[in-house]
Scaffold this active site. Structure first.
Site, PDB file in Angstrom:
ATOM      1  N   HIS B 120       0.878  -1.169   0.000  1.00  0.00           N
ATOM      2  CA  HIS B 120       0.000   0.000   0.000  1.00  0.00           C
ATOM      3  C   HIS B 120       0.921   1.226   0.000  1.00  0.00           C
ATOM      4  CE1 HIS B 120      -2.896   2.902   1.669  1.00  0.00           C
ATOM      5  NE2 HIS B 120      -3.849   2.049   1.361  1.00  0.00           N
ATOM      6  N   ASP B 195       3.094  -4.644   8.055  1.00  0.00           N
ATOM      7  CA  ASP B 195       1.873  -3.856   7.880  1.00  0.00           C
ATOM      8  C   ASP B 195       0.702  -4.826   7.981  1.00  0.00           C
ATOM      9  OD1 ASP B 195      -0.331  -2.488   7.022  1.00  0.00           O
ATOM     10  OD2 ASP B 195       0.476  -1.947   5.051  1.00  0.00           O
ATOM     11  N   GLN B 198      -4.427  -5.346   6.960  1.00  0.00           N
ATOM     12  CA  GLN B 198      -5.391  -6.253   6.334  1.00  0.00           C
ATOM     13  C   GLN B 198      -5.376  -7.643   6.953  1.00  0.00           C
ATOM     14  OE1 GLN B 198      -7.653  -5.261   4.346  1.00  0.00           O
ATOM     15  NE2 GLN B 198      -6.882  -3.283   3.663  1.00  0.00           N
ATOM     16  N   LYS B 221     -10.434  -0.530  10.532  1.00  0.00           N
ATOM     17  CA  LYS B 221     -10.597  -1.708   9.677  1.00  0.00           C
ATOM     18  C   LYS B 221     -10.915  -2.951  10.498  1.00  0.00           C
ATOM     19  CE  LYS B 221      -7.207  -0.246   6.133  1.00  0.00           C
ATOM     20  NZ  LYS B 221      -8.012   0.439   5.146  1.00  0.00           N
ATOM     21  N   CYS B 359      -4.657   2.456  -3.775  1.00  0.00           N
ATOM     22  CA  CYS B 359      -3.404   2.981  -3.220  1.00  0.00           C
ATOM     23  C   CYS B 359      -2.231   2.043  -3.519  1.00  0.00           C
ATOM     24  CB  CYS B 359      -3.514   3.241  -1.717  1.00  0.00           C
ATOM     25  SG  CYS B 359      -4.714   4.516  -1.312  1.00  0.00           S
TER      26      CYS B 359
END
Lengths: 150, 405
Positions: B120, B195, B198, B221, B359
């Site tokens: 991202h 990261d 997700q 999220k 993104c």
């Protein structure tokens, strides 16, 4: 399909999307500008040749949704043969239309894009080619449409 | 899991969009919030609100206790060894910027930063900025055609100072081999940044098992409020890092010309934090734990499988990303219909998907597309909603082929 969708995807828009006019690059271009819509990645490149203050030829290329590509195709039809001043007037009138303003007569077929104004996230798609042309006409050209040197 | 009961916990799912019940399939962008999260935020402002840390009054103490309890709740969720290794930030982007800035300040010209092409922008641009500042070089682990990382060609070596990768791609759904990457990074003395924006909402994430040095995720999220996010950092690294932002709360002692820093993690939390957001995030993690993250993962796996199978059967549809083990999302394109146009038609049917570059512009270039459409799932989605997506895609195909020429 609901009315809303038919409002957006008018027949004339789909025609231009499927069979775009003036697609490609102009020979001996006096202006050639590429712009990107950063929110969606759509790309439009507009090239044109100004002779004696008039847009003698104009073309577009790029990758994008039906609204941006149809808008580009219709724009090239609308501005070819116009003086730079007239083209600037059209750009302003089109922008006005996208902001929900009443269509002015000079817009002609472009009024088909009026429905876009009801879909705020799509307005940028429709205006991208116009902003690209405007940048070419104002930013980098001298009065006669010759690229500014130095 | 009783999905009908879960759906009743989410007020927004009762909304109607363009005359249809909303089919919300944009969960990778942000999830909806259960009533318990909304009530926790309301409750905080109705009964607890005061500024944290400095107040010598009852409300201030309550607010501080609520804030610090939320930090401990987050630590427990990701199996962090202590609450002090959890820094509250605004979102995963801010967490990654914090690492690239405050940890990254030690990098020099010639050092190498290893990323992947499917990051991202929030795990790419902060490193580009660091590269500009320091002269460190960005290297990328190549992506195979199936969307998985080519680990054999991973450019991790003696110059590598940091390996920073996504745990689950927000476009392809690819799950990266985080534990292996951590091993490879540590073998050359580099730090490993994950990261997890997700992954935290969709699978068990254990910072100790993954052996990551830093981990970032966003509260919104994972069913929490917008505006609160988390940076987990190994305590020793957080201790030796310089601050990120200067201001109140992050200091110990201030003179006109200098200051000393507060302890970790408060050193990184300048100014009044989003206490209500932290309380809401803690409630969200309670909610998710109540459902059981394994049960949520199994349900989302079923939805993703169903979506892949359904899209495979629609002529003209191309699906991106690996098969088998993958994240709870599906990116696809439909021949002859730009993703924007597709998304517009789907919206008329009440189906919310994302269309665009997500993104991830470099990845879009590698895939050879300008944009894709993406359907992403959460605990409250149903197989009927997957079917509604399929029906809407077919309707879009019909609409775009039926408009008279």
């Amino acid at each position: 399909m609901s009315m809303g969708l038919e409002d957006l995807y008018r027949e004339v828009i789909m025609d231009h999307y499927r069979s775009p006019h003036h697609r490609g690059r102009v020979d001996g271009a006096t202006g050639d500008v590429e712009m990107l819509n950063p929110t969606c990645g759509d790309e439009v490149r507009v090239s044109f040749r100004v002779e004696g203050g008039r847009i003698a030829d104009v073309a577009f290329d790029g990758r994008g949704c039906s609204i941006s590509m149809a808008s580009a195709s219709m724009m090239t039809d609308a501005v070819v043969g116009k003086t730079v001043e007239e083209a600037r007037g059209l750009i302003a009138a089109f922008r006005e239309l996208m902001q929900g303003g009443a269509p002015s007569e000079e817009l002609g077929d472009l009024v088909a894009l009026q429905g876009v104004a009801k879909f705020p996230v799509r307005i940028k798609c429709a205006t991208l080619p116009w902003t690209t042309l405007e940048k070419g006409l104002t930013g980098d050209m001298d009065g006669e449409g010759r690229p500014r040197m130095g | 899991m009783d999905i009908a009961k879960i759906r009743a916990d989410f007020p927004l799912l009762a909304e109607r969009v363009n005359g249809h019940p909303v089919v919300y399939l944009d969960n990778a962008a942000t999830t909806q919030k259960p009533r318990s999260v909304l009530a926790a935020v309301d409750g905080y402002y109705e009964h607890t609100n005061a500024n944290v840390h400095r107040a010598i009054h009852t409300l201030g103490e309550r607010a501080t206790a609520a804030y610090e309890a939320s930090r401990a709740r987050v630590a427990r969720f990701i199996h962090a060894p202590s609450a002090e290794s959890v820094v509250f930030v605004r979102n995963a982007s801010e967490a990654l910027n914090l690492v690239a800035y405050a940890w990254g300040s030690r990098l020099k010209a010639g050092d190498e930063i290893v990323l992947t092409p499917m990051e991202h922008h929030s795990n790419l641009v902060p490193w580009q900025l660091l590269s500009k500042r320091s002269g460190a070089v960005l290297r990328f682990i190549p992506l195979r055609d199936d969307g998985t990382l080519d680990m054999e060609r991973a450019p991790i070596g003696v110059r590598t100072k940091v390996v920073s990768v996504t745990h689950a791609s927000n476009v392809l759904g690819t799950l990266t081999p985080a534990a292996e990457l951590a091993r490879r990074a540590h073998a050359v003395g580099a730090v490993f940044v994950l990261d997890a924006a997700q992954s935290v909402p969709h699978m068990p994430v254990d910072v100790r098992a993954l052996d990551c040095d830093f981990l970032a995720f966003s509260g919104h999220k994972v069913y929490g409020p917008m505006g609160i996010g988390v940076l987990y950092g190994r305590r020793a690294l957080l201790e030796e890092m310089d601050p990120f932002l200067g201001g109140g709360e992050m200091i110990l002692e201030v003179h006109l010309d200098r200051a000393t820093w507060n302890d970790v993690p408060w050193k990184f939390e300048a100014g009044t934090p989003d206490v209500g957001g932290a309380v809401g995030l803690a409630a969200a993690l309670d909610y998710l734990d109540g459902l059981g993250i394994e049960a949520v993962a199994a349900h989302e796996r079923e939805l993703t499988e169903a979506a892949l199978n359904m899209l495979d059967e629609i002529p003209g549809v191309t699906v991106y990303g690996p098969r088998g083990e993958r994240g709870a999302l599906v990116s696809f394109t439909v021949e002859g219909i730009h993703p924007h146009d597709l998304s517009q038609v789907l919206d008329q049917e009440g189906v919310a998907v994302r269309a665009g570059h997500h993104c991830c512009q470099p990845l879009m270039r590698q895939l050879g597309v300008v944009a894709t459409a993406r359907a992403s799932f959460a605990c409250y989605n149903t197989l009927e909603e997957v079917e509604a997506l399929g029906a809407a895609v077919r309707k879009a195909q019909g609409f775009f082929s039926s408009v008279p020429r």
